[in-house]
Design a protein around this motif. Structure first.
Motif, mmCIF file in Angstrom:
data_model
loop_
_atom_site.group_PDB
_atom_site.id
_atom_site.type_symbol
_atom_site.label_atom_id
_atom_site.label_comp_id
_atom_site.label_asym_id
_atom_site.label_seq_id
_atom_site.Cartn_x
_atom_site.Cartn_y
_atom_site.Cartn_z
ATOM 1 N N ARG A 27 4.606 -2.577 -14.124
ATOM 2 C CA ARG A 27 3.758 -2.666 -15.310
ATOM 3 C C ARG A 27 2.336 -3.083 -14.922
ATOM 4 N NH1 ARG A 27 4.141 -3.780 -20.898
ATOM 5 N NH2 ARG A 27 5.875 -2.287 -20.888
ATOM 6 N N ALA A 28 2.218 -4.031 -13.998
ATOM 7 C CA ALA A 28 0.892 -4.495 -13.575
ATOM 8 C C ALA A 28 0.098 -3.375 -12.914
ATOM 9 C CB ALA A 28 1.032 -5.685 -12.621
ATOM 10 N N ARG A 29 0.741 -2.631 -12.024
ATOM 11 C CA ARG A 29 0.025 -1.570 -11.315
ATOM 12 C C ARG A 29 -0.342 -0.421 -12.258
ATOM 13 N NH1 ARG A 29 0.439 -2.257 -5.724
ATOM 14 N NH2 ARG A 29 0.567 -4.511 -5.412
ATOM 15 N N GLY A 30 0.557 -0.117 -13.196
ATOM 16 C CA GLY A 30 0.253 0.941 -14.141
ATOM 17 C C GLY A 30 -0.838 0.549 -15.116
ATOM 18 N N ALA A 31 -0.818 -0.706 -15.578
ATOM 19 C CA ALA A 31 -1.785 -1.161 -16.574
ATOM 20 C C ALA A 31 -3.198 -1.232 -16.024
ATOM 21 C CB ALA A 31 -1.368 -2.535 -17.110
ATOM 22 N N GLU A 32 -3.349 -1.545 -14.743
ATOM 23 C CA GLU A 32 -4.696 -1.752 -14.219
ATOM 24 C C GLU A 32 -5.494 -0.456 -14.097
ATOM 25 O OE1 GLU A 32 -5.162 -3.220 -10.191
ATOM 26 O OE2 GLU A 32 -3.150 -2.510 -9.690
ATOM 27 N N VAL A 33 -4.854 0.696 -14.273
ATOM 28 C CA VAL A 33 -5.603 1.961 -14.231
ATOM 29 C C VAL A 33 -5.468 2.740 -15.538
ATOM 30 C CG1 VAL A 33 -5.388 2.181 -11.732
ATOM 31 C CG2 VAL A 33 -3.639 3.212 -13.192
ATOM 32 N N LEU A 34 -4.876 2.114 -16.554
ATOM 33 C CA LEU A 34 -4.551 2.847 -17.775
ATOM 34 C C LEU A 34 -5.790 3.321 -18.525
ATOM 35 C CD1 LEU A 34 -2.186 3.847 -19.409
ATOM 36 C CD2 LEU A 34 -2.165 1.671 -20.637
ATOM 37 N N PHE A 35 -6.777 2.478 -18.670
ATOM 38 C CA PHE A 35 -8.010 2.848 -19.377
ATOM 39 C C PHE A 35 -9.208 2.834 -18.439
ATOM 40 C CE2 PHE A 35 -5.525 0.820 -22.940
ATOM 41 C CZ PHE A 35 -5.180 2.022 -23.534
ATOM 42 N N GLY A 36 -8.968 3.215 -17.199
ATOM 43 C CA GLY A 36 -10.023 3.190 -16.194
ATOM 44 C C GLY A 36 -9.761 2.109 -15.167
ATOM 45 N N THR A 37 -10.188 2.352 -13.942
ATOM 46 C CA THR A 37 -9.963 1.380 -12.876
ATOM 47 C C THR A 37 -10.901 0.186 -13.018
ATOM 48 O OG1 THR A 37 -11.578 2.416 -11.403
ATOM 49 C CG2 THR A 37 -9.310 3.262 -11.324
ATOM 50 N N THR A 38 -10.577 -0.884 -12.309
ATOM 51 C CA THR A 38 -11.449 -2.065 -12.365
ATOM 52 C C THR A 38 -12.841 -1.757 -11.824
ATOM 53 O OG1 THR A 38 -10.535 -2.801 -10.241
ATOM 54 C CG2 THR A 38 -9.536 -3.704 -12.228
ATOM 55 N N ASP A 39 -12.935 -0.863 -10.845
ATOM 56 C CA ASP A 39 -14.255 -0.484 -10.334
ATOM 57 C C ASP A 39 -15.089 0.203 -11.408
ATOM 58 O OD1 ASP A 39 -13.793 -1.524 -7.838
ATOM 59 O OD2 ASP A 39 -13.202 0.382 -6.919
ATOM 60 N N ARG A 40 -14.455 1.079 -12.184
ATOM 61 C CA ARG A 40 -15.181 1.740 -13.272
ATOM 62 C C ARG A 40 -15.604 0.739 -14.335
ATOM 63 N NH1 ARG A 40 -11.607 7.170 -13.725
ATOM 64 N NH2 ARG A 40 -12.855 8.478 -12.357
ATOM 65 N N HIS A 41 -14.736 -0.223 -14.611
ATOM 66 C CA HIS A 41 -15.094 -1.244 -15.596
ATOM 67 C C HIS A 41 -16.288 -2.065 -15.103
ATOM 68 C CE1 HIS A 41 -11.725 -0.167 -17.982
ATOM 69 N NE2 HIS A 41 -10.806 -0.744 -17.235
ATOM 70 N N ARG A 42 -16.309 -2.366 -13.828
ATOM 71 C CA ARG A 42 -17.436 -3.136 -13.288
ATOM 72 C C ARG A 42 -18.741 -2.350 -13.390
ATOM 73 N NH1 ARG A 42 -13.403 -4.965 -9.387
ATOM 74 N NH2 ARG A 42 -13.228 -7.237 -9.504
ATOM 75 N N VAL A 43 -18.683 -1.070 -13.077
ATOM 76 C CA VAL A 43 -19.882 -0.228 -13.183
ATOM 77 C C VAL A 43 -20.362 -0.164 -14.629
ATOM 78 C CG1 VAL A 43 -20.749 2.134 -12.977
ATOM 79 C CG2 VAL A 43 -19.362 1.148 -11.140
ATOM 80 N N ARG A 44 -19.430 0.055 -15.540
ATOM 81 C CA ARG A 44 -19.808 0.123 -16.956
ATOM 82 C C ARG A 44 -20.344 -1.214 -17.440
ATOM 83 N NH1 ARG A 44 -16.239 0.031 -22.172
ATOM 84 N NH2 ARG A 44 -17.667 0.893 -23.713
ATOM 85 N N LEU A 45 -19.730 -2.296 -16.999
ATOM 86 C CA LEU A 45 -20.186 -3.629 -17.393
ATOM 87 C C LEU A 45 -21.614 -3.866 -16.922
ATOM 88 C CD1 LEU A 45 -19.357 -6.274 -18.753
ATOM 89 C CD2 LEU A 45 -18.413 -7.022 -16.561
ATOM 90 N N ALA A 46 -21.893 -3.462 -15.698
ATOM 91 C CA ALA A 46 -23.264 -3.621 -15.177
ATOM 92 C C ALA A 46 -24.258 -2.826 -16.008
ATOM 93 C CB ALA A 46 -23.308 -3.182 -13.713
#
Length: 396
Positions: free
Chosen positions: A366-385
């Protein structure tokens, strides 16, 4: 059913509040009551063996349990306005339910139905569509999902909509759709000559082919949908689909963060209990300093995740313009916390933690599947920036 608020609730989905009241970050008495009811409910009905049994059913979940959750506790309608058959609460109450579902690894389409589809309808502002579908979502008789929302960043949806007489038909494909093989209703972002629009489609075997995908997390089923002239109706206003999709995805990220906090909490609690019982060299391994440090690290990250999730939840509940930033931050923090908590769940249980019989691997999946469900953490960091205006040029 869970008792409704007695005060008048704000039901408009388009009112914006610029600031978040700090008190909204704390749990209310009603939310604590809801958490206690759900904790007992899941303890009784959704243990590890129950999860495995539910995963093996044709729909991927226990339909009687789904009906009980809607009818006895009213989870499905918590964030649905009373005018559409819901309880008239906010996303904050729904987040409590999602935390407890994540803690128990509840195997049912809460995320696609109650979060994504229901909020897409509300954000669309389409009263006709809301009146048609939301009461059935709230009472548990309709499962729903979204397709073509594309959190991965593609410019155009793969599904197109064509005029057919006085209506529309859908053609094309949408892959890895949550509960795509079983959902009664699919809200589809499709391309039209005037640009992307949102459509409601009730798939039938004649016009929609559904192919289940094999995924790492089998508690959260996904499917390939191929539309072959599937009838559909428009949802929302012309040109408003992109705003609806963006708001729905950010709400989904806030919801997923709440689930991840719940799952992380279970992993930590189960591990603390185990190391207090497992003996080595005549003493509990939980008394060893190295084990204490590792569990302390999980606790610290979990508290950070709780804070990030609480803020994202408050922003979603208040329909704050800060939601995109809060949702991205929560997605990063809560994904990394869940990964760490489940890794320690396995490692500190020793040999048994690596077995298929133990539930730890279900939480890892569940953890591995959830972390890419709505985009990877790298994409979230880019969008956040980008959202906070931190670019390469401004760094200097």
């Amino acid at each position: 059913m869970y008792v409704r608020r007695t005060s008048t609730m704000e039901t408009s989905m388009h009112r914006r509040h610029p600031e978040i009241d700090p008190q909204s970050l704390s749990e209310t008495d009603e939310q604590r009551q809801l958490r206690a009811v759900l904790r007992d409910f899941y303890t009784e009905t959704s243990g590890p063996e129950d999860v495995r049994k539910h995963m093996a059913t044709p729909r991927g979940h226990d339909e009687q349990l789904w009906a009980r959750l809607a009818g006895e506790i009213g989870v499905h309608g918590l964030a649905v306005p009373e005018e559409y058959g819901g309880a008239g609460f906010t996303f904050a109450e729904l987040a409590v339910a999602l935390q407890e579902a994540g803690r128990a690894l509840y195997c049912a389409p809460l995320l696609p139905t109650v979060v994504l589809a229901a909020h897409a309808l509300l954000y669309s502002g389409d009263r006709t569509a809301c009146e048609r579908y939301l009461p059935r979502i709230a009472d548990g008789t309709l499962t729903a999902t979204v397709a073509g929302f594309d959190a991965g960043g593609a410019d155009e949806p793969e599904v197109t909509a064509e005029r057919a007489g006085s209506g529309w038909v859908l053609r094309g494909r949408a892959d890895f759709v949550l509960d795509g093989a079983g959902a009664d209703l699919v809200l589809v972002r499709a391309r039209t000559p005037a640009g992307p629009e949102l459509f409601a489609c009730e798939p039938s075997p004649d016009t929609t082919r559904r192919t289940p995908r094999r995924v790492l997390d089998e508690t959260r089923r996904q499917a390939l949908l191929e539309f072959r002239g599937a009838p559909a109706i428009t949802v929302g206003t012309t040109g408003g689909a992109e705003d609806t999709v963006a708001a729905t995805l950010d709400t989904g990220r806030a919801a997923l963060a709440a689930e991840q906090v719940g799952g992380s909490g279970h992993a930590l609690d189960a591990t603390v209990e185990f190391v207090g019982q497992r003996q080595q060299f005549g003493r509990p391994i939980g008394s060893f300093q190295a084990v204490k440090h590792r569990l302390a690290d999980v606790l610290v990250t979990l508290e950070a995740a709780r804070s990030a999730s609480s803020y994202a939840t408050a922003c979603a509940a208040a329909l704050s313009p800060h939601l995109p930033v809060a949702a991205c931050a929560a997605a990063v923090v809560c994904s990394e916390t869940f990964r760490l908590a489940t890794a320690e769940y396995v490692q500190l249980h020793g040999g048994i933690g690596f077995t298929w019989e133990h539930p730890a691997h279900l939480y890892v999946r569940r953890a591995r599947g959830a972390e890419v469900l709505f985009g990877t953490t790298d994409r979230h960091r880019v969008r956040l920036a980008e959202l906070v205006g931190f670019t390469t040029g401004s760094a200097a």
